[in-house]
Design a protein around this motif. Structure first.
Motif, mmCIF file in Angstrom:
data_model
loop_
_atom_site.group_PDB
_atom_site.id
_atom_site.type_symbol
_atom_site.label_atom_id
_atom_site.label_comp_id
_atom_site.label_asym_id
_atom_site.label_seq_id
_atom_site.Cartn_x
_atom_site.Cartn_y
_atom_site.Cartn_z
ATOM 1 N N PRO A 238 0.666 -1.185 0.085
ATOM 2 C CA PRO A 238 0.068 0.077 0.040
ATOM 3 C C PRO A 238 0.798 1.355 -0.217
ATOM 4 C CG PRO A 238 -0.918 -1.705 1.730
ATOM 5 C CD PRO A 238 0.348 -2.150 1.319
ATOM 6 N N LEU A 239 0.549 2.402 -0.894
ATOM 7 C CA LEU A 239 1.120 3.374 -1.010
ATOM 8 C C LEU A 239 1.256 4.243 0.182
ATOM 9 C CD1 LEU A 239 2.805 5.423 -2.433
ATOM 10 C CD2 LEU A 239 0.821 6.216 -3.610
ATOM 11 N N ASP A 240 0.082 4.401 1.020
ATOM 12 C CA ASP A 240 -0.031 5.025 2.223
ATOM 13 C C ASP A 240 0.833 4.440 3.297
ATOM 14 O OD1 ASP A 240 -1.190 7.244 3.457
ATOM 15 O OD2 ASP A 240 -2.542 5.700 4.740
ATOM 16 N N LEU A 241 0.715 3.301 3.284
ATOM 17 C CA LEU A 241 1.505 2.598 4.519
ATOM 18 C C LEU A 241 2.938 2.917 4.146
ATOM 19 C CD1 LEU A 241 1.887 0.697 6.683
ATOM 20 C CD2 LEU A 241 1.920 -1.218 5.319
ATOM 21 N N GLU A 242 3.465 2.813 2.749
ATOM 22 C CA GLU A 242 4.754 3.182 2.355
ATOM 23 C C GLU A 242 5.269 4.592 2.910
ATOM 24 O OE1 GLU A 242 7.849 3.709 -1.272
ATOM 25 O OE2 GLU A 242 6.008 2.901 -1.628
ATOM 26 N N ASN A 243 4.231 5.541 2.639
ATOM 27 C CA ASN A 243 4.647 6.931 2.765
ATOM 28 C C ASN A 243 4.762 7.198 4.450
ATOM 29 O OD1 ASN A 243 4.648 7.775 0.216
ATOM 30 N ND2 ASN A 243 2.309 8.181 0.139
ATOM 31 N N GLN A 244 3.876 6.536 5.059
ATOM 32 C CA GLN A 244 3.717 6.621 6.735
ATOM 33 C C GLN A 244 5.248 5.967 7.146
ATOM 34 O OE1 GLN A 244 0.133 5.327 8.891
ATOM 35 N NE2 GLN A 244 -1.023 5.680 6.588
ATOM 36 N N LEU A 245 5.673 5.137 6.562
ATOM 37 C CA LEU A 245 6.584 4.354 7.172
ATOM 38 C C LEU A 245 8.095 5.186 6.743
ATOM 39 C CD1 LEU A 245 8.586 1.853 8.360
ATOM 40 C CD2 LEU A 245 8.339 0.890 6.040
ATOM 41 N N VAL A 246 8.065 5.704 5.432
ATOM 42 C CA VAL A 246 9.166 6.240 5.149
ATOM 43 C C VAL A 246 9.257 7.893 5.856
ATOM 44 C CG1 VAL A 246 10.156 7.872 2.993
ATOM 45 C CG2 VAL A 246 9.508 5.458 2.698
ATOM 46 N N HIS A 247 7.977 8.473 6.163
ATOM 47 C CA HIS A 247 8.128 9.383 6.961
ATOM 48 C C HIS A 247 8.710 9.330 8.202
ATOM 49 C CE1 HIS A 247 6.748 13.101 8.979
ATOM 50 N NE2 HIS A 247 6.180 12.543 9.904
ATOM 51 N N CYS A 248 8.373 8.347 9.117
ATOM 52 C CA CYS A 248 9.108 7.844 10.371
ATOM 53 C C CYS A 248 10.625 8.057 10.293
ATOM 54 C CB CYS A 248 8.437 6.684 10.765
ATOM 55 S SG CYS A 248 6.939 6.684 11.425
ATOM 56 N N ILE A 249 10.859 7.405 9.031
ATOM 57 C CA ILE A 249 12.368 7.314 8.812
ATOM 58 C C ILE A 249 12.981 8.757 8.646
ATOM 59 C CG2 ILE A 249 14.308 6.425 7.530
ATOM 60 C CD1 ILE A 249 12.706 4.372 9.074
ATOM 61 N N LEU A 250 12.089 9.482 7.572
ATOM 62 C CA LEU A 250 12.639 10.943 7.383
ATOM 63 C C LEU A 250 12.781 11.772 8.716
ATOM 64 C CD1 LEU A 250 10.988 11.316 3.724
ATOM 65 C CD2 LEU A 250 13.431 10.908 4.293
ATOM 66 N N ALA A 251 11.872 11.374 9.653
ATOM 67 C CA ALA A 251 11.712 12.335 10.645
ATOM 68 C C ALA A 251 12.385 11.922 11.951
ATOM 69 C CB ALA A 251 10.122 12.647 10.985
ATOM 70 N N HIS A 252 13.176 10.762 11.955
ATOM 71 C CA HIS A 252 13.501 10.064 13.199
ATOM 72 C C HIS A 252 14.486 10.967 14.080
ATOM 73 C CE1 HIS A 252 16.800 8.050 10.997
ATOM 74 N NE2 HIS A 252 17.528 8.280 12.293
ATOM 75 N N HIS A 253 15.072 12.151 13.318
ATOM 76 C CA HIS A 253 15.930 12.935 14.294
ATOM 77 C C HIS A 253 15.240 14.028 14.748
ATOM 78 C CE1 HIS A 253 20.509 11.992 12.709
ATOM 79 N NE2 HIS A 253 19.837 10.808 13.398
ATOM 80 N N GLY A 254 14.052 14.464 14.509
ATOM 81 C CA GLY A 254 13.205 14.999 15.132
ATOM 82 C C GLY A 254 13.094 16.577 14.703
ATOM 83 N N GLU A 255 14.316 17.120 14.434
ATOM 84 C CA GLU A 255 14.424 18.576 14.066
ATOM 85 C C GLU A 255 15.414 18.727 12.931
ATOM 86 O OE1 GLU A 255 13.041 20.864 15.745
ATOM 87 O OE2 GLU A 255 12.316 19.782 17.503
ATOM 88 N N LEU A 256 14.609 19.892 12.165
ATOM 89 C CA LEU A 256 15.770 19.963 10.618
ATOM 90 C C LEU A 256 16.993 20.226 10.913
ATOM 91 C CD1 LEU A 256 12.857 22.360 8.983
ATOM 92 C CD2 LEU A 256 13.207 19.969 8.846
ATOM 93 N N GLU A 257 17.328 20.947 12.100
ATOM 94 C CA GLU A 257 18.820 21.331 12.351
ATOM 95 C C GLU A 257 19.548 20.070 12.680
ATOM 96 O OE1 GLU A 257 16.303 23.347 15.866
ATOM 97 O OE2 GLU A 257 15.966 22.560 13.636
ATOM 98 N N TYR A 258 18.786 19.105 13.180
ATOM 99 C CA TYR A 258 19.656 17.817 13.430
ATOM 100 C C TYR A 258 19.636 16.869 12.256
ATOM 101 C CZ TYR A 258 18.760 19.302 18.321
ATOM 102 O OH TYR A 258 18.923 20.075 19.372
ATOM 103 N N GLY A 259 19.144 17.178 11.055
ATOM 104 C CA GLY A 259 19.521 16.330 9.876
ATOM 105 C C GLY A 259 18.212 15.884 9.475
ATOM 106 N N SER A 260 17.133 15.942 10.045
ATOM 107 C CA SER A 260 15.913 15.141 9.681
ATOM 108 C C SER A 260 15.168 16.157 8.448
ATOM 109 C CB SER A 260 14.735 15.257 10.519
ATOM 110 O OG SER A 260 14.995 14.007 11.388
ATOM 111 N N PRO A 261 14.886 15.747 7.223
ATOM 112 C CA PRO A 261 14.228 16.309 6.401
ATOM 113 C C PRO A 261 12.856 16.767 6.435
ATOM 114 C CG PRO A 261 15.378 14.434 5.299
ATOM 115 C CD PRO A 261 15.309 14.063 6.749
ATOM 116 N N LYS A 262 12.276 16.011 7.201
ATOM 117 C CA LYS A 262 10.897 16.386 8.033
ATOM 118 C C LYS A 262 10.718 16.441 9.367
ATOM 119 C CE LYS A 262 7.620 16.777 5.706
ATOM 120 N NZ LYS A 262 7.148 17.959 4.914
#
Length: 315
Positions: A238-262
């Motif tokens: 499912p595309l929605d599941l992929e997007n949610q999973l990838v979002h978690c990866i992209l955001a796992h540093h929490g802040e943009l200044e810590y390297g997270s794209p989201k």
């Protein structure tokens, strides 16, 4: 040999160590010197060659095994070796196993725990994704087992990436049980996958340094690409599941200044960020306290925590 974690201020040593890094520098007065980072399986120590052109300072390069003689001092709260003599060691004079830091936890035991954690993920698509990477892809698994979780700071040893991943997954497992709002399968999958990009961001030991790909993209983007490419091999994912999973990866540093794209937009992404940061910070403190052999309670100011750190007293 005396391992680096056994050394104390005031010691004079003579032994063979791995030269992790070598970099020329200049003092404020314009005098050339060399910065050295020495390594053995217990950790690393800064070294200085204040007179690089003097008698007794032989030629050597980074990643050579070198015999050094010098005095252990303390600078800015950290041990440092003032090197008086150095020569490149020959094969047979050292055992490479003494110089590569390794997790205290068994790789086999950690892998058994990882497979067991995968088994708790009930969603068919997510379970298939995890198995394709951690069970079927033997080349990736070998790299994952041997990699560190960081160049320095925390889990900077062989097996460190697996150890950190399991710790983050266990913290996420607790949060999923404590807060029903969390979708456990998504969070556990994100936890197990959040740092897979480090297998390409960092080179293998003994170098354990940033690759060109790592410098240009970073492990978060690399990991997101790896997951996207792997998902394309799973029919009807499912595309929605992929997007949610990838979002978690992209955001796992929490802040943009810590390297997270989201920044985290989902409860699972927030939980993953908290678990990742918690394990990284606690392991960093563990390593700082383990490396300090002084009997002082106060260790001095630490730039990572921006605080004067103190050991817990005996009571």
């Amino acid at each position: 040999m005396r391992f680096l974690n056994e050394l104390h201020e005031g010691d004079r040593i003579s032994g063979i160590y791995l030269c992790k890094q070598k970099q020329p520098a200049v003092t404020k007065n314009g005098k050339p010197y060399e910065n050295i980072i020495l390594q053995d399986k217990t950790g690393m120590m800064d070294g200085k060659i204040w007179d690089p052109n003097s008698l007794g300072i032989d030629d050597f390069d980074a990643l050579d095994y070198i015999e050094v003689m010098g005095d252990v001092t303390s600078f800015a709260g950290a041990m440092q070796l003032n090197i008086k003599r150095v020569r490149k060691a020959g094969e047979g004079e050292y055992n490479p196993a003494d110089y590569l830091p390794v997790s205290e936890n068994s790789t086999d035991d950690m892998y058994t725990q990882l497979v067991a954690m995968i088994g708790t993920v009930k969603n068919t698509y997510l379970n298939t994704l995890l198995k394709k990477l951690f069970i079927e892809d033997k080349e990736f698994l070998k790299s994952f087992e041997e990699h560190s979780a960081a160049k320095t700071v925390h889990h900077g040893f062989i097996g460190g990436l697996m150890e950190h991943t399991l710790s983050v997954a266990r913290l996420c497992d607790y949060m999923a049980s404590a807060y029903p709002v969390i979708k456990r399968d998504l969070l556990i999958t994100a936890a197990l996958l959040h740092d897979v990009g480090k297998t390409r961001e960092l080179s293998s030991f003994p170098l354990n340094d940033y690759t060109d790909e790592g410098q240009l993209l970073g492990h978060i983007i690399i990991g997101a690409q790896m997951i996207h490419d792997l998902i394309k091999e799973i029919p009807d994912f499912p595309l929605d599941l992929e997007n949610q999973l990838v979002h978690c990866i992209l955001a796992h540093h929490g802040e943009l200044e810590y390297g997270s794209p989201k920044k985290p937009a989902m409860v699972e992404a927030v939980a993953l960020n908290l678990a990742d940061n918690t394990d990284a910070r606690m392991e960093t403190l563990t390593e700082i306290f383990a490396a300090d052999k002084s009997k002082k309670e106060w260790l001095g100011f630490n730039r990572i925590f921006e605080s004067n750190l103190r050991k817990t007293g005996e009571w």
